[in-house]
Design an enzyme around this catalytic site. Sequence first.
Site, short mmCIF file in Angstrom:
data_model
loop_
_atom_site.label_atom_id
_atom_site.label_comp_id
_atom_site.label_asym_id
_atom_site.label_seq_id
_atom_site.Cartn_x
_atom_site.Cartn_y
_atom_site.Cartn_z
N TYR A 32 20.91 -2.18 -41.19
CA TYR A 32 22.19 -2.79 -41.54
C TYR A 32 22.98 -3.18 -40.31
O TYR A 32 22.62 -2.84 -39.18
CB TYR A 32 23.01 -1.84 -42.42
CG TYR A 32 23.69 -0.71 -41.68
CD1 TYR A 32 22.98 0.36 -41.16
CD2 TYR A 32 25.07 -0.72 -41.48
CE1 TYR A 32 23.61 1.39 -40.48
CE2 TYR A 32 25.72 0.32 -40.80
CZ TYR A 32 24.98 1.37 -40.31
OH TYR A 32 25.61 2.38 -39.63
N ARG A 51 21.09 -7.77 -32.70
CA ARG A 51 20.78 -6.36 -32.93
C ARG A 51 20.07 -6.18 -34.26
O ARG A 51 19.14 -5.38 -34.38
CB ARG A 51 22.06 -5.51 -32.86
CG ARG A 51 21.78 -4.01 -32.92
CD ARG A 51 23.01 -3.19 -32.61
NE ARG A 51 24.04 -3.33 -33.64
CZ ARG A 51 25.26 -2.79 -33.55
NH1 ARG A 51 25.61 -2.08 -32.49
NH2 ARG A 51 26.13 -2.96 -34.53
N LYS A 146 19.48 0.56 -36.17
CA LYS A 146 20.63 0.73 -37.08
C LYS A 146 20.10 0.87 -38.50
O LYS A 146 20.16 -0.04 -39.32
CB LYS A 146 21.62 -0.43 -36.93
CG LYS A 146 23.04 -0.04 -37.26
CD LYS A 146 24.05 -1.02 -36.71
CE LYS A 146 25.45 -0.82 -37.26
NZ LYS A 146 26.02 0.51 -37.14
N GLU A 178 26.18 10.25 -28.42
CA GLU A 178 27.23 9.36 -28.94
C GLU A 178 28.01 10.17 -29.96
O GLU A 178 28.03 11.41 -29.88
CB GLU A 178 26.61 8.09 -29.53
CG GLU A 178 25.60 8.36 -30.62
CD GLU A 178 24.98 7.10 -31.23
OE1 GLU A 178 25.50 6.00 -31.05
OE2 GLU A 178 23.97 7.25 -31.94
N LEU A 202 22.94 4.31 -30.44
CA LEU A 202 23.00 2.94 -30.93
C LEU A 202 23.62 2.06 -29.83
O LEU A 202 24.67 2.42 -29.29
CB LEU A 202 23.87 2.85 -32.19
CG LEU A 202 23.83 1.44 -32.79
CD1 LEU A 202 22.57 1.26 -33.61
CD2 LEU A 202 25.06 1.15 -33.62
N1 PDD Z 1 29.07 2.22 -36.83
N2 PDD Z 1 26.96 4.61 -32.87
C1 PDD Z 1 26.76 4.76 -34.18
C2 PDD Z 1 25.92 5.91 -34.66
C3 PDD Z 1 27.35 3.87 -35.10
O1 PDD Z 1 27.15 4.01 -36.42
C4 PDD Z 1 28.17 2.81 -34.61
C5 PDD Z 1 28.81 1.81 -35.54
C6 PDD Z 1 28.36 2.69 -33.22
C7 PDD Z 1 29.20 1.58 -32.62
O2 PDD Z 1 28.59 0.31 -32.76
P1 PDD Z 1 29.47 -1.02 -32.80
O3 PDD Z 1 30.34 -1.00 -31.59
O4 PDD Z 1 28.45 -2.09 -32.76
O5 PDD Z 1 30.27 -0.98 -34.06
C8 PDD Z 1 27.73 3.61 -32.38
C9 PDD Z 1 29.44 1.22 -37.80
C10 PDD Z 1 30.77 0.60 -37.54
C11 PDD Z 1 29.29 1.80 -39.20
O6 PDD Z 1 28.25 2.40 -39.44
O7 PDD Z 1 30.18 1.64 -40.03
#
Ligand code: PDD
Length: 291
Positions: A32, A51, A146, A178, A202
Amino acid sequence: MNTVFLNGAFLPLEEAKVPVLDRGFIFGDGVYEVVPVYSKVPFRLDEHLARLERSLAAVGIGNPYTREQWRGYIAALVARQPFEDQAVYFQVTRGVAKRDHAFPKHAQPTVFMMSNPLVPPPAAQVESGAAAITARDNRWLRCDIKSISLIGNVLLRQLSAEADAVETILFREGKLTEASSSNVFVVKDGTIQSPPKNELILPGITYDVVVELARANGLPLEFRDIAEAEVRAADEIWVTSSSKEVLAVVRLDAQAVGDGRPGPLFRQMYRLYQDFKRKVMRAGRRESVSV
Ligand code: PDD
């Protein structure tokens, strides 16, 4: 009524139905993306689509659409929502097939998209900072994908929810990875630090924006393994994601981070991030940090 997208059609949320044998439902077998949209302009859409392509390739699901098609469907979904700032969620699963762990031979990927109002952290939280807790990172070893199989992240996030905290910051073998749904930066003696991108985190799109803004503004930046003790002794801790943007963590496991208030580098980065967002909105598709 909220309009969503399912396998090429736009329809009301209530009418969007997926067969129970969809492998997303049975196995969590899919990937996703979440793209923030400001004033109806998707932020860094190409990076999110790149991505998605990497996630799909990593799990062997064929990409059902070209980038042009993805852009078109996302634009059409965004246009159909009454609100300006949105969070577009889209997922691709391996499709519907008789239950068997091995890949089905002829399944068609299922594509679902929805868009909800984008709610950034409240101004008071940006101003005063947020609380986080820590936990052992017990997820699988391909956190760079993801994946919609989010049970590990869900259980870890629940720990902080129960502690009235915004995030759970994770350590694997004593090193920072993270957080349950965001990336983590720390600041020590004026240097911004974050773990390098590898299979344990991620690769966040917001992480990239923060890195680019730091570089463009001459802020010292370092990628390296960060020990748990260093996180606990940091002057500042930030979490970053598409929905949290950049948010200061000022309490970690009930201990003050630095002086217990958002630090000077956080304030600078937050301002740079907001300025960059506004510039992107004005400039439409031109999104490089240098413009
Ligand atoms: N989450 N690490 C994890 C485990 C995440 O699920 C996310 C994002 C990030 C940050 O990625 P980005 O900057 O591309 O949003 C890091 C999204 C927002 C979610 O699952 O809702």
